[in-house]
Design an enzyme around this catalytic site. Structure first.
Site, short mmCIF file in Angstrom:
data_model
loop_
_atom_site.label_atom_id
_atom_site.label_comp_id
_atom_site.label_asym_id
_atom_site.label_seq_id
_atom_site.Cartn_x
_atom_site.Cartn_y
_atom_site.Cartn_z
N ASP A 169 2.70 22.56 35.80
CA ASP A 169 1.53 23.87 35.70
C ASP A 169 0.31 22.98 34.24
OD1 ASP A 169 1.88 25.48 37.52
OD2 ASP A 169 2.41 27.15 36.60
N HIS A 197 16.41 34.89 71.05
CA HIS A 197 16.23 36.46 70.65
C HIS A 197 16.75 37.73 70.30
CE1 HIS A 197 13.67 39.06 73.24
NE2 HIS A 197 14.62 39.62 73.80
N THR A 213 6.48 26.69 40.92
CA THR A 213 7.43 26.37 40.47
C THR A 213 8.40 24.92 41.21
OG1 THR A 213 7.80 28.14 40.17
CG2 THR A 213 9.51 27.42 40.14
N GLY A 257 -8.83 38.27 43.30
CA GLY A 257 -8.05 38.20 44.72
C GLY A 257 -7.11 37.38 45.20
N TYR A 304 20.13 29.72 32.30
CA TYR A 304 18.99 28.76 31.89
C TYR A 304 19.86 28.39 30.32
CZ TYR A 304 16.10 28.25 36.07
OH TYR A 304 15.53 28.11 36.91
N TYR A 324 -3.15 35.06 43.74
CA TYR A 324 -1.56 35.30 44.72
C TYR A 324 -1.34 36.14 43.66
CZ TYR A 324 -0.86 31.30 46.24
OH TYR A 324 -0.07 29.41 46.97
P1 NDP Z 1 -5.90 32.76 42.45
O1 NDP Z 1 -5.68 31.44 41.86
O2 NDP Z 1 -4.41 32.41 43.46
O3 NDP Z 1 -6.57 33.62 41.60
C1 NDP Z 1 -7.35 33.92 41.12
C2 NDP Z 1 -8.47 34.97 41.87
O4 NDP Z 1 -9.09 35.35 40.68
C3 NDP Z 1 -9.31 34.79 42.88
O5 NDP Z 1 -9.65 35.32 43.56
C4 NDP Z 1 -10.72 34.20 41.90
O6 NDP Z 1 -11.44 34.18 42.62
C5 NDP Z 1 -10.45 34.87 40.74
N1 NDP Z 1 -11.43 34.58 39.31
C6 NDP Z 1 -11.12 33.23 38.70
N2 NDP Z 1 -11.26 33.97 37.39
C7 NDP Z 1 -12.09 34.84 37.47
C8 NDP Z 1 -13.26 35.52 36.20
N3 NDP Z 1 -13.53 34.77 35.69
N4 NDP Z 1 -13.65 36.63 37.02
C9 NDP Z 1 -13.07 37.61 37.90
N5 NDP Z 1 -12.21 36.73 38.65
C10 NDP Z 1 -12.02 35.38 38.68
O7 NDP Z 1 -4.61 33.11 40.66
P2 NDP Z 1 -3.47 33.95 40.22
O8 NDP Z 1 -3.92 34.27 38.79
O9 NDP Z 1 -3.52 34.98 41.03
O10 NDP Z 1 -2.22 33.00 39.98
C11 NDP Z 1 -1.95 31.54 39.36
C12 NDP Z 1 -1.86 30.85 39.74
O11 NDP Z 1 -0.30 31.64 39.85
C13 NDP Z 1 -1.70 30.57 41.34
O12 NDP Z 1 -2.82 29.87 41.73
C14 NDP Z 1 -0.21 30.19 41.90
O13 NDP Z 1 -0.49 28.66 42.30
C15 NDP Z 1 0.70 30.66 40.55
N6 NDP Z 1 1.71 32.16 41.74
C16 NDP Z 1 2.10 31.75 42.60
C17 NDP Z 1 2.63 32.58 43.18
C18 NDP Z 1 3.82 32.53 44.22
O14 NDP Z 1 4.03 30.99 44.92
N7 NDP Z 1 3.44 33.43 45.40
C19 NDP Z 1 2.50 34.17 42.84
C20 NDP Z 1 1.92 34.39 41.70
C21 NDP Z 1 0.83 33.10 41.25
P3 NDP Z 1 -12.16 32.84 42.94
O15 NDP Z 1 -11.12 33.33 44.35
O16 NDP Z 1 -13.67 33.42 43.85
O17 NDP Z 1 -12.39 31.91 42.64
#
Ligand code: NDP
Length: 448
Positions: free
Chosen positions: A304, A437, A312, A176, A99, A178
């Site tokens: 972001d 297949h 990304t 819960g 990079y 990603y």
């Molecule tokens: P996510 O938004 O995927 O999930 C956040 C989780 O945390 C949800 O289950 C949410 O619950 C919960 N939550 C939110 N606030 C609280 C709190 N105060 N206390 C307890 N639980 C809470 O976020 P991640 O951190 O997993 O990832 C961030 C972002 O990064 C993703 O949204 C994604 O866009 C990106 N990412 C993408 C990936 C990929 O493309 N494979 C891999 C990793 C990250 P609820 O559902 O109830 O809101």
């Protein structure tokens, strides 16, 4: 001669910032990029790339076991976390070097310092240097949310997971989404006892329900534990180093590492947005128009930090479109329709377009086709895990409006199929394609 030091000053050398810098420089702009940490940003340094390498590393646990069913005489194998960790970190170093080379070869000045905005065209650097620029691009990304509970300082975020001294024997993951599901799959395979703690009973909100349910069912079958509708109370550190996660209700969970994976917040602290009238929304994300322009005419933001889609490839597109628009005389916007995405859980899941529920709300009548099958590799390996593919079709036009899948290599298969969904192909056109297949992907053209 310009009145400014630079045509473009970029804050943040992550995926969006680096792409914008390179393309703007290619269009002839004089560009500088400030980065307070490492070049490459979340994706390269502490996200997608090292995570995917850990996913590969983790999968050997099952592959080595399955190999015996395929005739291989595999002795008992031990896993050494430090070896994988160090090899992954070395690969991250290599990519960071690439990079930096890219910036260098495009004559982009890299300033390894924190920068803050002091006005519509000015930036203050940590060293005390003041810099002016015709345009400023904010590409500072997002930062993990740490829940405000007593003892939160005992927990870590995904940033630190890649540097763990040892593989935890017991891992509690808060969230819960990603990151929670990806690290649950990885560390379960490394032998950790994983408990995923979620504030609701829904995992991976936004993905199709059947696919989410299948992941939960498979994860439970593997031995990953779940605590749903859990309200965190505090984290307590015991004398022997054990961390105890307490809830408002229910038994505490003892563990060695607590990972917060509770979402990522736009990273704007101390950026000086107020000095240039750059507005943020109620979630703290920088407000932008279709061309990524903020409420200050000379300042733009991509990735972001704008919280459009935290992915990304989206940040890269936004950075590229910005540079073409402002410096290339080619105004363009990013198309957010049918962006495929995947969760590298175990097994991985992926989706594009509308979920069944979204399609019903939007279109009224939809047809849903599913294939629920045990991949032939799993059959011979004696694994019960079943894959699930689901196609959502607009009943009026026969157009495929959504594709959702969970199973081995689902992200690889979905990326190719997403082209057809994006192109608006019909179910009939999928069916007109002869199956390849034997493959798992052939299910996509055989759905009944
Ligand atoms: P996510 O938004 O995927 O999930 C956040 C989780 O945390 C949800 O289950 C949410 O619950 C919960 N939550 C939110 N606030 C609280 C709190 N105060 N206390 C307890 N639980 C809470 O976020 P991640 O951190 O997993 O990832 C961030 C972002 O990064 C993703 O949204 C994604 O866009 C990106 N990412 C993408 C990936 C990929 O493309 N494979 C891999 C990793 C990250 P609820 O559902 O109830 O809101």
């Amino acid at each position: 001669m310009s009145d400014y030091d630079f045509d473009l000053f970029v804050i943040g050398a992550g995926s969006g910032g680096v792409r914008a810098s390179r393309v703007a420089a290619g269009h002839g702009a004089k560009v500088a990029v400030a980065e307070e940490y490492r070049v490459g940003g979340t994706c390269v340094i502490r996200g997608c790339v090292p995570k995917k390498l850990l996913v590969y590393g983790a999968h050997f646990a099952e592959d080595l076991k399955d190999a015996r069913r395929f005739g291989w005489n595999v002795p008992d194998c031990g896993f050494e976390w430090p070896t994988l960790r160090d090899n992954v970190l070395a690969e991250v170093d290599r990519l960071e070097g690439l990079y930096k080379n890219t910036l260098d070869s495009h004559q982009v000045e890299l300033i390894p310092e924190r920068a803050a905005i002091t006005g519509p065209h000015s930036v203050h650097l940590a060293s005390g240097r003041e810099v002016t620029a015709k345009h400023i691009l904010i590409a500072t990304g997002a930062w993990p949310v740490v829940p405000e509970i007593e003892g939160a300082e005992h927990g870590i975020t995904s940033n630190e997971m890649f540097h763990l001294e040892a593989c935890p024997r017991r891992l509690a993951i808060v969230g819960g989404g990603y990151i929670a599901n990806e690290f649950a799959g990885i560390f379960h395979q490394f032998g950790s006892q994983v408990t995923l703690v979620n504030r609701s009973s829904t995992l991976l909100r936004g993905y199709d329900e059947s696919v989410r349910d299948r992941l939960m069912q498979i994860s439970m079958g593997k031995g990953i534990q779940f605590r749903f509708n859990a309200q965190l109370d505090k984290i307590e550190k015991m004398d022997d180093g054990t961390l105890c996660v307490h809830f408002k209700d229910g038994d505490p969970i003892p563990c060695d590492v607590v990972l917060f994976a509770a979402g990522r917040r736009p990273h704007t602290d101390g950026l000086g947005l107020e000095n240039a009238g750059v507005e943020v929304n109620e979630k703290g994300a920088i407000k932008v128009d279709d061309h990524s322009r903020t409420s200050c005419e000379s300042i733009y933001a991509v990735g972001d930090v704008t919280d459009r889609l935290q992915l990304t490839p989206v940040a890269i597109r936004e950075g590229h479109a910005f540079a073409d628009t402002v410096f290339g005389g080619n105004p363009r916007t990013v198309d957010y329709d049918c962006v495929p995405s995947a969760v590298f859980s175990d097994p991985p899941l992926a989706g594009v377009g509308l979920t069944e529920a979204q399609a019903k709300n939007k279109l009224g009548t939809v047809k849903v086709y599913t294939s629920d099958f045990r991949p032939m590799k799993n059959v011979l390996a004696g694994r019960e895990e079943r894959a699930l593919y689901k196609m959502v079709v607009d009943a009026t036009t026969d157009r495929v409006v959504g594709l959702h899948m969970i199973g081995p290599d689902a992200p690889e298969i979905l990326q190719a199929a997403a082209i057809a969904v994006k192109a608006g192909l019909t179910k009939q056109q999928f069916d007109d394609t002869v199956a390849l297949h034997p493959s798992m992907a052939e299910e996509l053209v055989l759905l009944k």
